[in-house]
Design an enzyme around this catalytic site. Structure first.
Site, PDB file in Angstrom:
ATOM      1  N   HIS A 165      -0.090   1.701  -0.654  1.00 25.53           N
ATOM      2  CA  HIS A 165      -0.688   0.559  -1.349  1.00 25.53           C
ATOM      3  C   HIS A 165      -0.705   0.786  -2.848  1.00 25.53           C
ATOM      4  O   HIS A 165      -0.415   1.883  -3.348  1.00 25.53           O
ATOM      5  CB  HIS A 165      -2.106   0.308  -0.825  1.00 25.53           C
ATOM      6  CG  HIS A 165      -3.066   1.429  -1.085  1.00 25.53           C
ATOM      7  ND1 HIS A 165      -3.715   1.599  -2.286  1.00 25.53           N
ATOM      8  CD2 HIS A 165      -3.501   2.446  -0.294  1.00 25.53           C
ATOM      9  CE1 HIS A 165      -4.508   2.654  -2.228  1.00 25.53           C
ATOM     10  NE2 HIS A 165      -4.386   3.204  -1.028  1.00 25.53           N
ATOM     11  N   CYS A 181      -4.656   7.839   2.064  1.00 26.55           N
ATOM     12  CA  CYS A 181      -3.611   6.847   1.851  1.00 26.55           C
ATOM     13  C   CYS A 181      -2.681   7.271   0.714  1.00 26.55           C
ATOM     14  O   CYS A 181      -3.014   8.123  -0.100  1.00 26.55           O
ATOM     15  CB  CYS A 181      -4.222   5.492   1.545  1.00 26.55           C
ATOM     16  SG  CYS A 181      -5.045   4.735   2.963  1.00 26.55           S
TER      17      CYS A 181
END
EC number: 2.3.2.-
Length: 212
Positions: A165, A181
């Site tokens: 992301h 992440c």
């Protein structure tokens, strides 16, 4: 909106992310200097980062690729803080990334099951247990920890809860700060998002391996 106002808004919410750093990140006082303007996008323009502030190895570039992975594969190298999107001609588009803190990085094989544009964010159960004060949801936007785009990684029908992301903390690219992440500059995740379809294979490597 003046770029300084955008940046100040981003800095104020930096500690909120589940896929972001676990706690506040110490940054320089000249945060606005990281940004040079904006790139048109909908429903929000994407803040652009001054690449001269990045180590050259973390800037988007085309490199020679000699690995065995087939074209179209995303290869995440946790140790080198880089993503490679393998191309047909023996090259790869390489991007710098920020990765999870020790003990939070994940490795393995996955695929992109869905894609999000300025996605909403919510913390995982684990993150809430570690920090009960985290907000339970945040709408997509400039103050969202997932940034301009998110690629959701699944194994079969199971959500791994790990994402590739964007980030509103450009100074974290090349660092090991997140809760697992893989974060990219917003302009880079927009570029990658446009190049890969749902179903794309993603290999996340540590110590040169993605299998135990």
């Amino acid at each position: 909106m003046p770029i300084r106002r955008i940046v100040l808004g981003l800095i104020l919410i930096a500690p909120l992310a589940a896929c972001n750093a676990r706690g506040p990140v110490n940054v320089a006082s000249d945060d606005a200097a990281w940004y040079t303007g904006t790139m048109p996008d909908k429903p929000f323009d994407v803040p652009l980062v001054d690449k001269s502030r990045l180590d050259p190895k973390y800037r988007r570039q085309v490199v020679r690729y000699t690995g065995p992975e087939k074209p179209g594969t995303i290869v995440v190298d946790i140790d080198n803080r880089q993503i490679a999107l393998v191309q047909e001609d023996g090259s790869a588009i390489q991007y710098g990334v920020g990765v999870g803190k020790a003990g939070f990085s994940w490795k393995g094989e996955a695929h992109i099951a869905r894609k999000g544009v300025w996605p909403d964010w919510s913390p995982t159960t684990t993150m809430v247990s570690l920090n009960p004060d985290l907000p339970r949801t945040r709408k997509g936007g400039l103050d969202n920890p997932l940034g301009a785009r998110a690629l959701y990684l699944y194994q079969g029908n199971r959500d791994t809860l790990f994402r590739i992301h964007g980030t509103n903390e450009p100074w974290s690219i090349g660092e090991q700060l997140s809760s697992g992440c893989v974060r990219m500059l917003n302009e880079d995740i927009v570029d990658l998002y446009e190049r890969v379809p749902v179903g794309t294979q993603v290999l996340v490597k540590r110590n040169g391996k993605y299998r135990v």
